[in-house]
Scaffold this motif. Structure first.
Motif, mmCIF file in Angstrom:
data_model
loop_
_atom_site.group_PDB
_atom_site.id
_atom_site.type_symbol
_atom_site.label_atom_id
_atom_site.label_comp_id
_atom_site.label_asym_id
_atom_site.label_seq_id
_atom_site.Cartn_x
_atom_site.Cartn_y
_atom_site.Cartn_z
ATOM 1 N N VAL A 1 -28.711 15.864 1.124
ATOM 2 C CA VAL A 1 -27.886 17.050 0.874
ATOM 3 C C VAL A 1 -26.496 16.641 0.381
ATOM 4 O O VAL A 1 -25.971 17.207 -0.590
ATOM 5 C CB VAL A 1 -27.778 17.902 2.158
ATOM 6 N N LYS B 1 -26.566 15.393 -3.225
ATOM 7 C CA LYS B 1 -26.826 16.497 -4.153
ATOM 8 C C LYS B 1 -25.568 17.345 -4.354
ATOM 9 O O LYS B 1 -25.180 17.662 -5.473
ATOM 10 C CB LYS B 1 -27.974 17.384 -3.608
ATOM 11 N N LYS B 2 -24.944 17.703 -3.217
ATOM 12 C CA LYS B 2 -23.731 18.524 -3.297
ATOM 13 C C LYS B 2 -22.608 17.791 -4.031
ATOM 14 O O LYS B 2 -21.854 18.382 -4.801
ATOM 15 C CB LYS B 2 -23.257 18.873 -1.877
ATOM 16 N N ILE C 1 -33.849 21.551 -5.880
ATOM 17 C CA ILE C 1 -33.700 21.834 -4.455
ATOM 18 C C ILE C 1 -34.947 22.559 -3.961
ATOM 19 O O ILE C 1 -35.308 23.614 -4.494
ATOM 20 C CB ILE C 1 -32.450 22.707 -4.197
ATOM 21 N N ARG D 1 -33.453 28.510 -11.354
ATOM 22 C CA ARG D 1 -32.397 29.511 -11.256
ATOM 23 C C ARG D 1 -31.089 28.912 -11.755
ATOM 24 O O ARG D 1 -30.919 27.696 -11.747
ATOM 25 C CB ARG D 1 -32.264 30.063 -9.850
ATOM 26 N N LEU E 1 -24.839 25.232 -13.998
ATOM 27 C CA LEU E 1 -25.723 24.603 -13.014
ATOM 28 C C LEU E 1 -27.088 25.277 -13.050
ATOM 29 O O LEU E 1 -27.182 26.506 -12.942
ATOM 30 C CB LEU E 1 -25.140 24.718 -11.593
ATOM 31 N N CYS F 1 -35.918 26.215 -3.664
ATOM 32 C CA CYS F 1 -34.612 26.421 -3.011
ATOM 33 C C CYS F 1 -34.737 26.647 -1.508
ATOM 34 O O CYS F 1 -33.850 27.277 -0.910
ATOM 35 C CB CYS F 1 -33.835 27.563 -3.670
ATOM 36 N N ALA G 1 -24.100 24.262 0.773
ATOM 37 C CA ALA G 1 -24.759 25.338 0.009
ATOM 38 C C ALA G 1 -24.227 25.404 -1.417
ATOM 39 O O ALA G 1 -23.126 24.937 -1.714
ATOM 40 C CB ALA G 1 -24.530 26.674 0.708
ATOM 41 N N ILE G 2 -25.034 25.994 -2.282
ATOM 42 C CA ILE G 2 -24.583 26.353 -3.625
ATOM 43 C C ILE G 2 -24.037 27.776 -3.507
ATOM 44 O O ILE G 2 -24.744 28.673 -3.043
ATOM 45 C CB ILE G 2 -25.756 26.335 -4.631
ATOM 46 N N PHE H 1 -27.194 29.709 -1.504
ATOM 47 C CA PHE H 1 -28.424 29.173 -0.912
ATOM 48 C C PHE H 1 -28.175 27.742 -0.482
ATOM 49 O O PHE H 1 -27.383 27.016 -1.071
ATOM 50 C CB PHE H 1 -29.620 29.289 -1.861
ATOM 51 N N ARG H 2 -28.865 27.372 0.594
ATOM 52 C CA ARG H 2 -28.666 26.049 1.179
ATOM 53 C C ARG H 2 -29.244 24.967 0.282
ATOM 54 O O ARG H 2 -30.296 25.145 -0.332
ATOM 55 C CB ARG H 2 -29.359 25.964 2.540
ATOM 56 N N VAL H 3 -28.544 23.844 0.255
ATOM 57 C CA VAL H 3 -29.103 22.644 -0.370
ATOM 58 C C VAL H 3 -29.960 21.971 0.694
ATOM 59 O O VAL H 3 -29.503 21.779 1.825
ATOM 60 C CB VAL H 3 -27.981 21.689 -0.835
#
Lengths: 205, 65
Positions: free
Chosen positions: A123, A126-127, A144, A158, A164, A170, B31-32, B59-61
């Motif tokens: 996580v 990715k973030k 995701i 999406r 992005l 998701c 989250a995004i 939404f959560r990563v």
């Protein structure tokens, strides 16, 4: 024919499309299940310039979904992936980075990239790559929610913000009873590649 | 005020995006988050505020790659 005189891998392109794909540089942030398979699709499509980053080596546990072979166990993933991509198309311009990617080096490692594929597994990573590139004009194609089996139709694409794109369902995380498996990882990686190609060709992903 | 969150109209007294997402069980750091069509990075979420009619999505990563 290619510029170097070889036969093009993808013969189903116009000259204009081929030129756009060959000129583009794609960043692959993580060369695991998503990144290795996404890069494979991109090479078959006609992309020739990559910046690939991964700190890991190929292990036996990777062979259930990643684009590597048993003989490559122990090799740096960046080198192993470059070898496999060149087995499809020898004329590739590949830059690689074998260290970790963080907020301090991400922009430098992927400098010159027209689009970056987020293909990390944690996580935080990715973030990090999404946040770093949110401040730039470079689109990021992330994934995701790719774990487990079945529910193919739930894996989609999406968009968030202007640049992005997120492949996956998701929601489905890696965890007990929900491992990363080739089919769903592969679907998400193919969607990522399809999105990258659309962006390079100036089409709606 | 009324906002649209994940395509549903919702009434909230929260004015901070961070606090609103926490009230929905979402940690913005993982989250995004998209507010009125703009992606909010980790630093922006903390200072972002809601207004009447705002459109918020998050939404959560989750891990996996």
């Amino acid at each position: 024919m290619t510029e170097a005189g070889g036969e093009a891998v993808n013969t189903y392109l116009s000259e204009g499309e081929r030129a756009l794909l060959e000129r583009a540089r794609v960043g692959i942030a993580g060369a695991g299940g998503l990144g290795s398979n996404c890069a494979m699709h991109l090479v078959r499509a006609g992309v020739k310039r990559f910046s690939i980053a991964d700190f890991d080596v190929v292990s036996e546990a990777n062979l259930n979904r990643q684009f590597y072979f048993r003989r490559q166990i122990g090799l740096a993933k960046t080198r192993a992936l470059a070898e496999n991509l060149r087995a499809i198309e020898p004329e590739l311009d590949i830059r690689w980075h074998d260290g970790r990617i963080d907020v301090g080096n991400a922009l430098e490692v992927f400098s010159g990239c027209d689009v970056v594929v987020e293909a990390f597994d944690t996580v935080d990573a990715k973030k990090m790559i999404i946040d770093v590139f949110a401040k730039t004009g470079v689109p990021v194609v992330a994934a995701i929610g790719i774990a487990g089996w079945g529910r193919s139709g739930e894996i989609g694409l999406r968009r968030a913000g202007k640049r992005l794109y997120v492949a996956g369902d998701c929601k489905t995380a890696i965890g007990p009873g929900s491992g990363p498996q080739s089919p769903r990882v592969g679907i998400a990686a193919a969607i990522q590649a399809n999105t990258v190609i659309s962006l390079i060709l100036g089409r709606e992903p | 005020m009324k906002i649209t969150f994940q395509n549903r109209e919702i009434e909230t007294a929260e004015t901070s995006v961070d606090a609103f997402l926490a009230s929905q069980g979402i940690d913005a750091r993982g989250a995004i988050v998209e507010l009125d069509g703009e992606l909010l990075d980790g630093g922006s979420v903390a200072s972002a505020t809601l207004r009447e009619g705002a459109r918020l999505d998050a939404f959560r990563v989750v891990p996996g790659g």
